[in-house]
Motif scaffolding. Structure first.
Motif, PDB file in Angstrom:
ATOM      1  N   LEU A 202      -7.816 -18.858 -18.002  1.00 19.02           N
ATOM      2  CA  LEU A 202      -7.433 -19.194 -16.585  1.00 19.02           C
ATOM      3  C   LEU A 202      -7.620 -18.152 -15.711  1.00 19.02           C
ATOM      4  CD1 LEU A 202      -4.672 -21.751 -17.065  1.00 19.02           C
ATOM      5  CD2 LEU A 202      -6.990 -22.347 -16.945  1.00 19.02           C
ATOM      6  N   ASP A 203      -8.531 -18.105 -14.659  1.00 22.04           N
ATOM      7  CA  ASP A 203      -8.619 -17.039 -13.722  1.00 22.04           C
ATOM      8  C   ASP A 203      -8.749 -17.702 -12.530  1.00 22.04           C
ATOM      9  OD1 ASP A 203     -11.114 -18.063 -13.657  1.00 22.04           O
ATOM     10  OD2 ASP A 203     -12.064 -15.973 -14.691  1.00 22.04           O
ATOM     11  N   LYS A 204      -9.102 -16.861 -11.315  1.00 20.13           N
ATOM     12  CA  LYS A 204      -9.257 -17.462  -9.985  1.00 20.13           C
ATOM     13  C   LYS A 204      -9.978 -18.466  -9.623  1.00 20.13           C
ATOM     14  CE  LYS A 204     -11.758 -13.691  -8.563  1.00 20.13           C
ATOM     15  NZ  LYS A 204     -11.846 -11.976  -7.588  1.00 20.13           N
ATOM     16  N   SER A 205     -11.106 -18.759 -10.651  1.00 17.79           N
ATOM     17  CA  SER A 205     -11.966 -19.870 -10.364  1.00 17.79           C
ATOM     18  C   SER A 205     -11.167 -21.330 -10.694  1.00 17.79           C
ATOM     19  CB  SER A 205     -13.399 -19.593 -11.364  1.00 17.79           C
ATOM     20  OG  SER A 205     -12.846 -19.635 -12.631  1.00 17.79           O
ATOM     21  N   ASP A 206     -10.142 -20.904 -11.887  1.00 15.32           N
ATOM     22  CA  ASP A 206      -9.189 -22.083 -12.087  1.00 15.32           C
ATOM     23  C   ASP A 206      -8.297 -22.312 -11.157  1.00 15.32           C
ATOM     24  OD1 ASP A 206     -11.126 -22.666 -14.602  1.00 15.32           O
ATOM     25  OD2 ASP A 206     -10.345 -20.550 -14.897  1.00 15.32           O
ATOM     26  N   ILE A 207      -7.779 -21.566 -10.857  1.00 16.27           N
ATOM     27  CA  ILE A 207      -6.513 -21.132  -9.969  1.00 16.27           C
ATOM     28  C   ILE A 207      -6.750 -20.715  -8.596  1.00 16.27           C
ATOM     29  CG2 ILE A 207      -3.921 -20.699  -9.735  1.00 16.27           C
ATOM     30  CD1 ILE A 207      -4.370 -20.229 -12.859  1.00 16.27           C
ATOM     31  N   PRO A 208      -7.459 -21.328  -7.550  1.00 20.66           N
ATOM     32  CA  PRO A 208      -7.829 -20.731  -6.478  1.00 20.66           C
ATOM     33  C   PRO A 208      -6.976 -20.158  -5.561  1.00 20.66           C
ATOM     34  CG  PRO A 208      -8.547 -22.973  -6.571  1.00 20.66           C
ATOM     35  CD  PRO A 208      -7.920 -22.775  -7.769  1.00 20.66           C
ATOM     36  N   GLU A 209      -5.525 -20.565  -5.801  1.00 21.06           N
ATOM     37  CA  GLU A 209      -4.450 -19.946  -5.238  1.00 21.06           C
ATOM     38  C   GLU A 209      -4.375 -18.506  -5.370  1.00 21.06           C
ATOM     39  OE1 GLU A 209      -3.905 -22.406  -7.011  1.00 21.06           O
ATOM     40  OE2 GLU A 209      -3.813 -24.250  -5.616  1.00 21.06           O
ATOM     41  N   LEU A 210      -4.766 -17.885  -6.614  1.00 19.18           N
ATOM     42  CA  LEU A 210      -4.785 -16.800  -7.104  1.00 19.18           C
ATOM     43  C   LEU A 210      -5.440 -15.561  -6.218  1.00 19.18           C
ATOM     44  CD1 LEU A 210      -5.312 -16.583 -10.903  1.00 19.18           C
ATOM     45  CD2 LEU A 210      -3.262 -15.942  -9.632  1.00 19.18           C
ATOM     46  N   ASN A 211      -6.430 -15.999  -5.062  1.00 19.99           N
ATOM     47  CA  ASN A 211      -7.100 -15.465  -4.371  1.00 19.99           C
ATOM     48  C   ASN A 211      -6.411 -14.926  -3.142  1.00 19.99           C
ATOM     49  OD1 ASN A 211      -9.708 -15.599  -5.400  1.00 19.99           O
ATOM     50  ND2 ASN A 211      -9.913 -17.730  -4.980  1.00 19.99           N
ATOM     51  N   ASN A 212      -5.110 -15.492  -2.965  1.00 13.61           N
ATOM     52  CA  ASN A 212      -4.262 -15.344  -1.825  1.00 13.61           C
ATOM     53  C   ASN A 212      -3.390 -14.110  -2.192  1.00 13.61           C
ATOM     54  OD1 ASN A 212      -5.705 -17.233  -0.438  1.00 13.61           O
ATOM     55  ND2 ASN A 212      -4.168 -18.851  -1.057  1.00 13.61           N
TER      56      ASN A 212
ATOM     57  N   GLY B  70       2.090  -8.871  -8.706  1.00 10.75           N
ATOM     58  CA  GLY B  70       1.666  -8.360  -7.273  1.00 10.75           C
ATOM     59  C   GLY B  70       2.792  -7.647  -6.623  1.00 10.75           C
ATOM     60  N   ALA B  71       4.077  -7.964  -6.784  1.00 16.05           N
ATOM     61  CA  ALA B  71       5.128  -7.502  -6.144  1.00 16.05           C
ATOM     62  C   ALA B  71       5.490  -6.057  -6.797  1.00 16.05           C
ATOM     63  CB  ALA B  71       6.243  -8.366  -6.314  1.00 16.05           C
ATOM     64  N   TYR B  72       5.013  -6.160  -8.157  1.00 18.50           N
ATOM     65  CA  TYR B  72       5.631  -4.798  -8.850  1.00 18.50           C
ATOM     66  C   TYR B  72       4.313  -3.866  -8.611  1.00 18.50           C
ATOM     67  CZ  TYR B  72       9.961  -6.250 -10.225  1.00 18.50           C
ATOM     68  OH  TYR B  72      11.370  -6.319 -10.444  1.00 18.50           O
ATOM     69  N   SER B  73       3.086  -4.279  -8.348  1.00 19.85           N
ATOM     70  CA  SER B  73       2.113  -3.481  -8.023  1.00 19.85           C
ATOM     71  C   SER B  73       1.988  -3.031  -6.560  1.00 19.85           C
ATOM     72  CB  SER B  73       0.846  -4.237  -8.399  1.00 19.85           C
ATOM     73  OG  SER B  73       0.814  -4.671  -9.885  1.00 19.85           O
TER      74      SER B  73
ATOM     75  N   ALA C  13       1.301 -19.482 -14.158  1.00 18.85           N
ATOM     76  CA  ALA C  13       0.562 -18.341 -14.068  1.00 18.85           C
ATOM     77  C   ALA C  13       0.689 -17.863 -12.446  1.00 18.85           C
ATOM     78  CB  ALA C  13      -0.889 -18.924 -13.858  1.00 18.85           C
ATOM     79  N   MET C  14       0.914 -18.699 -11.409  1.00 18.15           N
ATOM     80  CA  MET C  14       0.957 -18.360 -10.164  1.00 18.15           C
ATOM     81  C   MET C  14       2.117 -17.429 -10.080  1.00 18.15           C
ATOM     82  SD  MET C  14      -1.126 -18.748  -8.040  1.00 18.15           S
ATOM     83  CE  MET C  14      -0.419 -18.608  -6.441  1.00 18.15           C
TER      84      MET C  14
ATOM     85  N   LYS D  13      -2.420 -10.354  -4.147  1.00 20.67           N
ATOM     86  CA  LYS D  13      -2.850  -8.938  -4.382  1.00 20.67           C
ATOM     87  C   LYS D  13      -3.344  -8.904  -5.953  1.00 20.67           C
ATOM     88  CE  LYS D  13       0.235  -6.513  -1.165  1.00 20.67           C
ATOM     89  NZ  LYS D  13       1.381  -5.672  -0.992  1.00 20.67           N
ATOM     90  N   ALA D  14      -2.683  -9.603  -6.770  1.00 20.59           N
ATOM     91  CA  ALA D  14      -2.938  -9.704  -8.246  1.00 20.59           C
ATOM     92  C   ALA D  14      -4.062 -10.750  -8.677  1.00 20.59           C
ATOM     93  CB  ALA D  14      -1.899  -9.896  -9.224  1.00 20.59           C
ATOM     94  N   SER D  15      -4.968 -10.616  -7.724  1.00 19.95           N
ATOM     95  CA  SER D  15      -6.021 -11.896  -7.934  1.00 19.95           C
ATOM     96  C   SER D  15      -6.862 -11.758  -9.055  1.00 19.95           C
ATOM     97  CB  SER D  15      -6.823 -12.095  -6.490  1.00 19.95           C
ATOM     98  OG  SER D  15      -7.629 -10.963  -6.325  1.00 19.95           O
ATOM     99  N   SER D  16      -6.972 -10.567  -9.667  1.00 15.79           N
ATOM    100  CA  SER D  16      -8.104 -10.258 -10.697  1.00 15.79           C
ATOM    101  C   SER D  16      -7.387 -10.778 -12.134  1.00 15.79           C
ATOM    102  CB  SER D  16      -8.556  -8.741 -10.570  1.00 15.79           C
ATOM    103  OG  SER D  16      -7.498  -7.973 -10.743  1.00 15.79           O
ATOM    104  N   LEU D  17      -6.252 -11.037 -12.159  1.00 14.54           N
ATOM    105  CA  LEU D  17      -5.597 -11.430 -13.488  1.00 14.54           C
ATOM    106  C   LEU D  17      -6.349 -12.573 -14.042  1.00 14.54           C
ATOM    107  CD1 LEU D  17      -1.843 -11.220 -12.594  1.00 14.54           C
ATOM    108  CD2 LEU D  17      -3.081  -9.726 -13.593  1.00 14.54           C
ATOM    109  N   THR D  18      -6.347 -12.430 -15.582  1.00 17.29           N
ATOM    110  CA  THR D  18      -6.776 -13.807 -16.232  1.00 17.29           C
ATOM    111  C   THR D  18      -5.658 -13.982 -17.142  1.00 17.29           C
ATOM    112  OG1 THR D  18      -8.879 -12.740 -16.187  1.00 17.29           O
ATOM    113  CG2 THR D  18      -8.451 -14.141 -17.881  1.00 17.29           C
ATOM    114  N   PHE D  19      -5.387 -15.431 -17.548  1.00 12.04           N
ATOM    115  CA  PHE D  19      -4.434 -15.586 -18.330  1.00 12.04           C
ATOM    116  C   PHE D  19      -4.929 -16.375 -19.317  1.00 12.04           C
ATOM    117  CE2 PHE D  19      -2.691 -15.493 -14.015  1.00 12.04           C
ATOM    118  CZ  PHE D  19      -1.317 -14.900 -14.114  1.00 12.04           C
ATOM    119  N   TYR D  20      -4.295 -16.347 -20.609  1.00  9.97           N
ATOM    120  CA  TYR D  20      -4.828 -16.859 -21.801  1.00  9.97           C
ATOM    121  C   TYR D  20      -3.936 -17.842 -22.329  1.00  9.97           C
ATOM    122  CZ  TYR D  20      -8.926 -13.803 -21.942  1.00  9.97           C
ATOM    123  OH  TYR D  20     -10.266 -13.356 -21.350  1.00  9.97           O
ATOM    124  N   VAL D  21      -4.248 -19.118 -22.471  1.00 11.93           N
ATOM    125  CA  VAL D  21      -3.248 -20.174 -22.700  1.00 11.93           C
ATOM    126  C   VAL D  21      -3.677 -20.928 -24.022  1.00 11.93           C
ATOM    127  CG1 VAL D  21      -1.916 -22.090 -21.747  1.00 11.93           C
ATOM    128  CG2 VAL D  21      -2.849 -20.434 -20.306  1.00 11.93           C
TER     129      VAL D  21
END
Length: 103
Positions: free
Chosen positions: A26-36, A72-75, A64-65, A38-46
């Motif tokens: 799962l990445d930003k193509s699957d979870i569009p809210e990630l685009n909003n 993002g907060a810690y980055s 994932a969000m 800072k950590a939008s480049s994360l990829t999750f494996y489930v």
């Protein structure tokens, strides 16, 4: 014994698990809210079993969000700088207690 996993070993293992159908990526193509975030480049494996229904997939995406927001907060550069300054201060104080001379 401590085990070290090199990034390419983990990447290859995840590719193999995806090919076998054991995990879903799962990445930003699957979870569009990630685009909003800072950590939008994360990829999750489930685990595939955790996403078998739309309800379960929604729960996974929500988690994932939450994780992405935390990353993002810690980055955030200001947060990192503040934590670095705090750590530096703690180390200096401990060295002084141990009677080291800070130059």
């Amino acid at each position: 014994m401590r085990m070290i996993f090199f990034p390419w070993v983990v990447t290859n293992a995840l590719k193999e698990l995806r090919k076998e159908g054991n995990v879903v990526r799962l990445d930003k193509s699957d979870i569009p809210e990630l685009n909003n975030l800072k950590a939008s480049s994360l990829t999750f494996y489930v685990n595939t079993n955790a996403t078998s229904t739309d309800h379960e997939l929604g729960i996974v995406k929500k988690h994932a969000m939450s994780t992405a927001k935390l990353v993002g907060a810690y980055s955030d550069p200001d947060t990192i700088r503040a934590k670095g300054n705090q750590l530096e201060s703690l180390v200096e104080n401990q060295l002084r207690i141990l009677q080291f001379k800070i130059v």
